[in-house]
Design a protein around this motif. Structure first.
Motif, mmCIF file in Angstrom:
data_model
loop_
_atom_site.group_PDB
_atom_site.id
_atom_site.type_symbol
_atom_site.label_atom_id
_atom_site.label_comp_id
_atom_site.label_asym_id
_atom_site.label_seq_id
_atom_site.Cartn_x
_atom_site.Cartn_y
_atom_site.Cartn_z
ATOM 1 N N GLY A 60 27.281 14.558 -30.246
ATOM 2 C CA GLY A 60 25.951 15.122 -30.020
ATOM 3 C C GLY A 60 24.886 14.639 -30.977
ATOM 4 O O GLY A 60 23.782 15.204 -31.010
ATOM 5 N N LYS A 61 25.159 13.597 -31.745
ATOM 6 C CA LYS A 61 24.174 13.121 -32.719
ATOM 7 C C LYS A 61 22.879 12.670 -32.044
ATOM 8 O O LYS A 61 21.781 13.073 -32.439
ATOM 9 N N THR A 62 23.009 11.822 -31.025
ATOM 10 C CA THR A 62 21.815 11.327 -30.331
ATOM 11 C C THR A 62 21.070 12.470 -29.658
ATOM 12 O O THR A 62 19.833 12.514 -29.676
ATOM 13 N N HIS A 63 21.799 13.407 -29.069
ATOM 14 C CA HIS A 63 21.194 14.592 -28.455
ATOM 15 C C HIS A 63 20.264 15.274 -29.457
ATOM 16 O O HIS A 63 19.106 15.582 -29.142
ATOM 17 N N LEU A 64 20.751 15.489 -30.668
ATOM 18 C CA LEU A 64 19.956 16.219 -31.657
ATOM 19 C C LEU A 64 18.782 15.400 -32.168
ATOM 20 O O LEU A 64 17.705 15.950 -32.428
ATOM 21 N N LEU A 65 18.956 14.094 -32.321
ATOM 22 C CA LEU A 65 17.826 13.264 -32.739
ATOM 23 C C LEU A 65 16.717 13.300 -31.698
ATOM 24 O O LEU A 65 15.531 13.452 -32.025
ATOM 25 N N LEU A 66 17.091 13.175 -30.428
ATOM 26 C CA LEU A 66 16.088 13.209 -29.364
ATOM 27 C C LEU A 66 15.477 14.600 -29.221
ATOM 28 O O LEU A 66 14.283 14.733 -28.933
ATOM 29 N N ALA A 67 16.288 15.633 -29.423
ATOM 30 C CA ALA A 67 15.761 16.996 -29.362
ATOM 31 C C ALA A 67 14.733 17.237 -30.462
ATOM 32 O O ALA A 67 13.697 17.877 -30.237
ATOM 33 N N ALA A 68 15.010 16.716 -31.660
ATOM 34 C CA ALA A 68 14.046 16.866 -32.759
ATOM 35 C C ALA A 68 12.751 16.142 -32.433
ATOM 36 O O ALA A 68 11.648 16.663 -32.681
ATOM 37 N N CYS A 69 12.860 14.945 -31.870
ATOM 38 C CA CYS A 69 11.653 14.203 -31.497
ATOM 39 C C CYS A 69 10.873 14.944 -30.410
ATOM 40 O O CYS A 69 9.638 15.013 -30.445
ATOM 41 N N ALA A 70 11.584 15.505 -29.433
ATOM 42 C CA ALA A 70 10.919 16.244 -28.362
ATOM 43 C C ALA A 70 10.199 17.473 -28.910
ATOM 44 O O ALA A 70 9.074 17.794 -28.506
ATOM 45 N N GLU A 71 10.851 18.166 -29.848
ATOM 46 C CA GLU A 71 10.235 19.352 -30.458
ATOM 47 C C GLU A 71 8.965 18.960 -31.218
ATOM 48 O O GLU A 71 7.938 19.645 -31.146
#
Length: 239
Positions: A60-71
């Protein structure tokens, strides 16, 4: 979010292409306690201490990086997401003039040991820190286990807030798929979910890709996700 393209550095990709709706904090399953709060704080500029995520493939590393960018984007902040996979020897070019309130660099292990890339990462890290901007990193291994050639880079990365992501167990995989189905208004029959988990790859990334296929097929056929429908879509090879 405007990440440099691997094939043509400098091209821009819109947020929608890099962070689909499923890759948000609220869709992440089994996060270590406190991690999401810290990532949100970084995304929103409440603190700028860099964060380093490590964990096995599909943890889930990429998931969280993209989620942080989206936020961060939703709050009007400029972000850059960049995977270093395929950029060995070219990280300096990729990071040239990159300056955003949040920069998320994925797959650091792909360039570990390439001194010229590590120097570029070291310089970029210092520039982000000195400007009071946020940095977010991800790799399979933690900084002290990466085969880095540059001691100064290892030292900088070791100073990040470090989080280890676990691999999802069967219960976590089931929660992930149920959450995706619920978010899209799909009726995922419990027996069908169990059937899928017993026969398909346990890799969360593969399961997510398979769910996308089922979602599309369900919409086209206007059918619920049941065992007979899964057998029809996925083929007899799964039993």
């Amino acid at each position: 979010m405007t990440p440099p393209d691997v094939e043509a550095i400098g091209s821009q990709l819109p947020l929608a292409l890099r962070a689909p709706p499923d890759q948000r904090f609220e869709r992440f399953v089994a996060a270590p306690t406190g991690l999401l709060d810290q990532l949100r704080a970084l995304a929103l500029g409440r603190h700028v201490d860099p964060i380093f995520l490590s964990g096995p493939h599909s943890s889930g590393k990429t998931h969280l990086l993209l989620a942080a960018c989206a936020e961060a984007e939703a709050a009007g902040r400029r972000t850059v997401y960049l995977s270093l996979r395929g950029l060995r020897g070219r990280v300096g070019e990729a990071l040239q003039d990159v300056a955003a309130e949040l920069v998320a660099l994925d797959d650091l292990d792909a360039v570990a040991g390439e001194r010229i890339d590590e120097i570029a990462l070291f310089d970029h890290h210092n520039a982000q820190r000195d400007a009071g901007r946020g940095s977010l990193y991800a790799a399979i291994e933690a900084p002290d286990a990466l085969p880095l050639a540059l001691p100064d880079l290892r030292s900088r990365l070791a100073q990040c807030a470090r989080w280890q992501l676990p691999t999802l167990d069967d219960a976590g995989r089931a929660r992930m798929l149920r959450a995706r189905a619920t978010a899209r208004g799909l009726d995922f029959d419990a027996a069908a979910l169990d059937w899928m988990l017993q026969r398909c790859s346990r890799d969360p990334g593969s399961l997510a890709a398979l769910f996308e296929r089922l979602d599309h097929a369900s919409l086209v056929a206007k059918r619920r996700l049941t065992v007979p429908f899964l057998r029809q879509v996925l083929g007899p090879e799964l039993g």
